[in-house]
Design a protein around this motif. Sequence first.
Motif, PDB file in Angstrom:
ATOM      1  N   GLU A 151    -128.418   7.949 -72.323  1.00  0.00           N
ATOM      2  CA  GLU A 151    -128.712   7.844 -70.895  1.00  0.00           C
ATOM      3  C   GLU A 151    -127.591   7.118 -70.158  1.00  0.00           C
ATOM      4  O   GLU A 151    -127.433   7.281 -68.952  1.00  0.00           O
ATOM      5  N   ASP A 152    -126.827   6.317 -70.885  1.00  0.00           N
ATOM      6  CA  ASP A 152    -125.662   5.639 -70.303  1.00  0.00           C
ATOM      7  C   ASP A 152    -124.426   6.019 -71.123  1.00  0.00           C
ATOM      8  O   ASP A 152    -123.793   5.186 -71.767  1.00  0.00           O
ATOM      9  N   ALA A 153    -124.106   7.302 -71.110  1.00  0.00           N
ATOM     10  CA  ALA A 153    -122.962   7.785 -71.877  1.00  0.00           C
ATOM     11  C   ALA A 153    -121.656   7.196 -71.340  1.00  0.00           C
ATOM     12  O   ALA A 153    -120.715   6.965 -72.101  1.00  0.00           O
ATOM     13  N   VAL A 154    -121.600   6.942 -70.037  1.00  0.00           N
ATOM     14  CA  VAL A 154    -120.386   6.352 -69.456  1.00  0.00           C
ATOM     15  C   VAL A 154    -120.137   4.964 -70.045  1.00  0.00           C
ATOM     16  O   VAL A 154    -119.014   4.619 -70.437  1.00  0.00           O
ATOM     17  N   GLY A 155    -121.193   4.164 -70.152  1.00  0.00           N
ATOM     18  CA  GLY A 155    -121.044   2.830 -70.725  1.00  0.00           C
ATOM     19  C   GLY A 155    -120.695   2.865 -72.200  1.00  0.00           C
ATOM     20  O   GLY A 155    -119.870   2.073 -72.676  1.00  0.00           O
ATOM     21  N   LEU A 156    -121.303   3.797 -72.951  1.00  0.00           N
ATOM     22  CA  LEU A 156    -120.992   3.918 -74.379  1.00  0.00           C
ATOM     23  C   LEU A 156    -119.544   4.328 -74.591  1.00  0.00           C
ATOM     24  O   LEU A 156    -118.857   3.781 -75.463  1.00  0.00           O
ATOM     25  N   GLU A 157    -119.072   5.277 -73.781  1.00  0.00           N
ATOM     26  CA  GLU A 157    -117.663   5.697 -73.897  1.00  0.00           C
ATOM     27  C   GLU A 157    -116.729   4.519 -73.582  1.00  0.00           C
ATOM     28  O   GLU A 157    -115.728   4.316 -74.271  1.00  0.00           O
ATOM     29  N   ARG A 158    -117.051   3.744 -72.552  1.00  0.00           N
ATOM     30  CA  ARG A 158    -116.200   2.616 -72.182  1.00  0.00           C
ATOM     31  C   ARG A 158    -116.157   1.578 -73.291  1.00  0.00           C
ATOM     32  O   ARG A 158    -115.089   1.018 -73.601  1.00  0.00           O
ATOM     33  N   LYS A 159    -117.285   1.321 -73.946  1.00  0.00           N
ATOM     34  CA  LYS A 159    -117.304   0.356 -75.052  1.00  0.00           C
ATOM     35  C   LYS A 159    -116.419   0.815 -76.200  1.00  0.00           C
ATOM     36  O   LYS A 159    -115.674   0.011 -76.795  1.00  0.00           O
ATOM     37  N   LEU A 160    -116.487   2.097 -76.521  1.00  0.00           N
ATOM     38  CA  LEU A 160    -115.650   2.622 -77.611  1.00  0.00           C
ATOM     39  C   LEU A 160    -114.172   2.539 -77.249  1.00  0.00           C
ATOM     40  O   LEU A 160    -113.336   2.186 -78.088  1.00  0.00           O
ATOM     41  N   HIS A 161    -113.849   2.849 -76.005  1.00  0.00           N
ATOM     42  CA  HIS A 161    -112.446   2.764 -75.582  1.00  0.00           C
ATOM     43  C   HIS A 161    -111.945   1.323 -75.636  1.00  0.00           C
ATOM     44  O   HIS A 161    -110.807   1.061 -76.061  1.00  0.00           O
ATOM     45  N   GLU A 162    -112.784   0.392 -75.223  1.00  0.00           N
ATOM     46  CA  GLU A 162    -112.383  -1.024 -75.285  1.00  0.00           C
ATOM     47  C   GLU A 162    -112.251  -1.495 -76.721  1.00  0.00           C
ATOM     48  O   GLU A 162    -111.391  -2.331 -77.042  1.00  0.00           O
ATOM     49  N   GLU A 163    -113.088  -0.975 -77.624  1.00  0.00           N
ATOM     50  CA  GLU A 163    -113.026  -1.367 -79.026  1.00  0.00           C
ATOM     51  C   GLU A 163    -111.678  -1.007 -79.651  1.00  0.00           C
ATOM     52  O   GLU A 163    -111.129  -1.772 -80.452  1.00  0.00           O
ATOM     53  N   PHE A 164    -111.145   0.152 -79.276  1.00  0.00           N
ATOM     54  CA  PHE A 164    -109.895   0.625 -79.884  1.00  0.00           C
ATOM     55  C   PHE A 164    -108.747   0.651 -78.878  1.00  0.00           C
ATOM     56  O   PHE A 164    -107.824   1.451 -79.011  1.00  0.00           O
ATOM     57  N   GLU A 165    -108.797  -0.208 -77.875  1.00  0.00           N
ATOM     58  CA  GLU A 165    -107.772  -0.208 -76.826  1.00  0.00           C
ATOM     59  C   GLU A 165    -106.379  -0.474 -77.397  1.00  0.00           C
ATOM     60  O   GLU A 165    -105.388   0.109 -76.949  1.00  0.00           O
ATOM     61  N   ASP A 166    -106.296  -1.369 -78.404  1.00  0.00           N
ATOM     62  CA  ASP A 166    -104.984  -1.703 -78.954  1.00  0.00           C
ATOM     63  C   ASP A 166    -104.396  -0.577 -79.794  1.00  0.00           C
ATOM     64  O   ASP A 166    -103.225  -0.648 -80.180  1.00  0.00           O
ATOM     65  N   ARG A 167    -105.186   0.463 -80.072  1.00  0.00           N
ATOM     66  CA  ARG A 167    -104.686   1.599 -80.856  1.00  0.00           C
ATOM     67  C   ARG A 167    -104.694   2.895 -80.050  1.00  0.00           C
ATOM     68  O   ARG A 167    -104.752   3.983 -80.593  1.00  0.00           O
ATOM     69  N   ARG A 168    -104.617   2.757 -78.734  1.00  0.00           N
ATOM     70  CA  ARG A 168    -104.550   3.928 -77.855  1.00  0.00           C
ATOM     71  C   ARG A 168    -103.190   4.604 -78.016  1.00  0.00           C
ATOM     72  O   ARG A 168    -102.153   3.932 -78.077  1.00  0.00           O
ATOM     73  N   VAL A 169    -103.185   5.925 -78.074  1.00  0.00           N
ATOM     74  CA  VAL A 169    -101.935   6.663 -78.263  1.00  0.00           C
ATOM     75  C   VAL A 169    -101.092   6.616 -76.999  1.00  0.00           C
ATOM     76  O   VAL A 169     -99.906   6.261 -77.034  1.00  0.00           O
ATOM     77  N   ASN A 170    -101.670   6.971 -75.852  1.00  0.00           N
ATOM     78  CA  ASN A 170    -100.954   6.964 -74.579  1.00  0.00           C
ATOM     79  C   ASN A 170    -101.418   5.760 -73.783  1.00  0.00           C
ATOM     80  O   ASN A 170    -102.533   5.746 -73.253  1.00  0.00           O
ATOM     81  N   ARG A 171    -100.557   4.737 -73.700  1.00  0.00           N
ATOM     82  CA  ARG A 171    -100.947   3.504 -73.005  1.00  0.00           C
ATOM     83  C   ARG A 171    -100.611   3.551 -71.523  1.00  0.00           C
ATOM     84  O   ARG A 171    -100.949   2.619 -70.797  1.00  0.00           O
ATOM     85  N   VAL A 172     -99.913   4.575 -71.086  1.00  0.00           N
ATOM     86  CA  VAL A 172     -99.598   4.704 -69.674  1.00  0.00           C
ATOM     87  C   VAL A 172    -100.724   5.442 -68.944  1.00  0.00           C
ATOM     88  O   VAL A 172    -101.226   4.989 -67.927  1.00  0.00           O
ATOM     89  N   ASN A 173    -101.134   6.582 -69.493  1.00  0.00           N
ATOM     90  CA  ASN A 173    -102.211   7.372 -68.905  1.00  0.00           C
ATOM     91  C   ASN A 173    -103.465   7.159 -69.745  1.00  0.00           C
ATOM     92  O   ASN A 173    -103.632   7.772 -70.808  1.00  0.00           O
ATOM     93  N   VAL A 174    -104.345   6.280 -69.281  1.00  0.00           N
ATOM     94  CA  VAL A 174    -105.532   5.929 -70.076  1.00  0.00           C
ATOM     95  C   VAL A 174    -106.551   7.055 -70.113  1.00  0.00           C
ATOM     96  O   VAL A 174    -107.526   6.980 -70.863  1.00  0.00           O
ATOM     97  N   ARG A 175    -106.330   8.100 -69.301  1.00  0.00           N
ATOM     98  CA  ARG A 175    -107.263   9.223 -69.333  1.00  0.00           C
ATOM     99  C   ARG A 175    -106.970  10.160 -70.494  1.00  0.00           C
ATOM    100  O   ARG A 175    -107.717  11.105 -70.723  1.00  0.00           O
TER     101      ARG A 175
END
Length: 497
Positions: free
Chosen positions: A431-455
Amino acid sequence: MESATGPPQPVPQQSPAASPYGGSPVPPARSNGSPGVFGRKRKQAEAEVERLTVELQRLQAEHARQGSEKNALYQQLSRVQGEEAATLVVDTERLRASYQEADELLLAKIDRASDQLHQALASERQTYDDLVRRAADIQAETSRAQERLDQLRGQVVHTEEAAMLQEAGIYEYRHPLADAVAYKSALSTLKDQVKTLARDNRAVLAATDWHVNGSLSQGRKMVRDFSKLMLRAYNAEADNAVRTMRPHRLASLIDRLEKSRQTIARLGATMHIRISDEYHRLRVRELELTADHLAKQEEEKERRRELREQQREEERLQRELDRERSRLDKERQHYQSALERLRASGTHDSAGAAELRDKLAEIEASMAAVDAREANIRAGYVYVISNIGAFGERMVKIGLTRRLEPMDRVNELGDASVPFRFDVHALIFSEDAVGLERKLHEEFEDRRVNRVNVRREFFYVRPSEVREALERFAGQHLLEFREDPEAPEWRASTTPS
């Protein structure tokens, strides 16, 4: 107890009158002309005693024979043990001699190996000394080359974009403004300041007491002409930097402009011609604003693309919701009509009517769920997908879709832009898929492939790590998770024929 080797002792004989059960002798039966009962028993007892006596003598003879055989076996065993002891002594002596001979051979081999080892160590030490001397020579040559490199580095402008990207990293705004229009306005104001300095002769500084042929006016004219020529060269370099500006090349272009200023100062040292600090700061700030302006333009362009994509996604979702609502409405009308016909027929089919009412209730619940999905913009599916053939085993994409059929979005991502289809590790409705996605992104923020375009939602993460995070965040919503990707197209393509 009898001795094992001694002869058997004789057993004392009982008198015939003795009782077979021990005790006092049996008294003789009274003779009254015919044998009585006691007479018969006595004869039977005497016969039994005789039989037992014979049996006892036989057993004693057997015991004596076994004792003789035992003594013979003891003697034979003693003789065999003596022979084996003698043989063992001989074998021991022979083995001792063999061991001594082997020890002597081993010691000889050890001595030879030790000599060879000492020779090898001496050779290695000589080689090591040669290497040390060579390393010292190389170190001296390296020091001289480093000094020369430092001298050349002061004269050369680094223009390799790859090196600039590594040094600059993620571009950061030096003059953060609201939007590209604000940067454009600031650039226009800055260019007016640059023109004002050039008109007021504050862009170039030079000597004022220069004489030519003894004439101060000719000297001033010559200095003024040379100053204009130097300023044209400097402005040409600055304008070229503005035209070829890319945000990641900002440091390189500022360095080039600084080297141009230093060259002008060196060539005009006789007449003290040099670019003023104020003018140079304005041109550098112009470069910085230009880089910021380009970065802001690209950011706004990317935001508009993302907004258009989001609008298209919402339109697709709305079309899906409308189609689903229309389908459910048709089914509801169908079952409602069937129920009304059943009632109008007058038949008492309670089971059929109950089944139709249950179907109508299910349809109403589905329509309510569709309405809730349309009203709740945060509800949707969070997907975890990977493409081992395109990106390898250590990369996943974590995204969100609000479509009724989430696999439609996954299939779109696996179109012709990638060589293989994506594998789905998890599809979690929330019901809060936006919040769940944001939590996962924050969990692995330091391992993001493209750090310029966060989308760009790709991460250097293994599926098992995402599962651990989902178990903490999603909880009961995580019904199924597949860690190992199937990748049938990639595996079939890599299988040797």
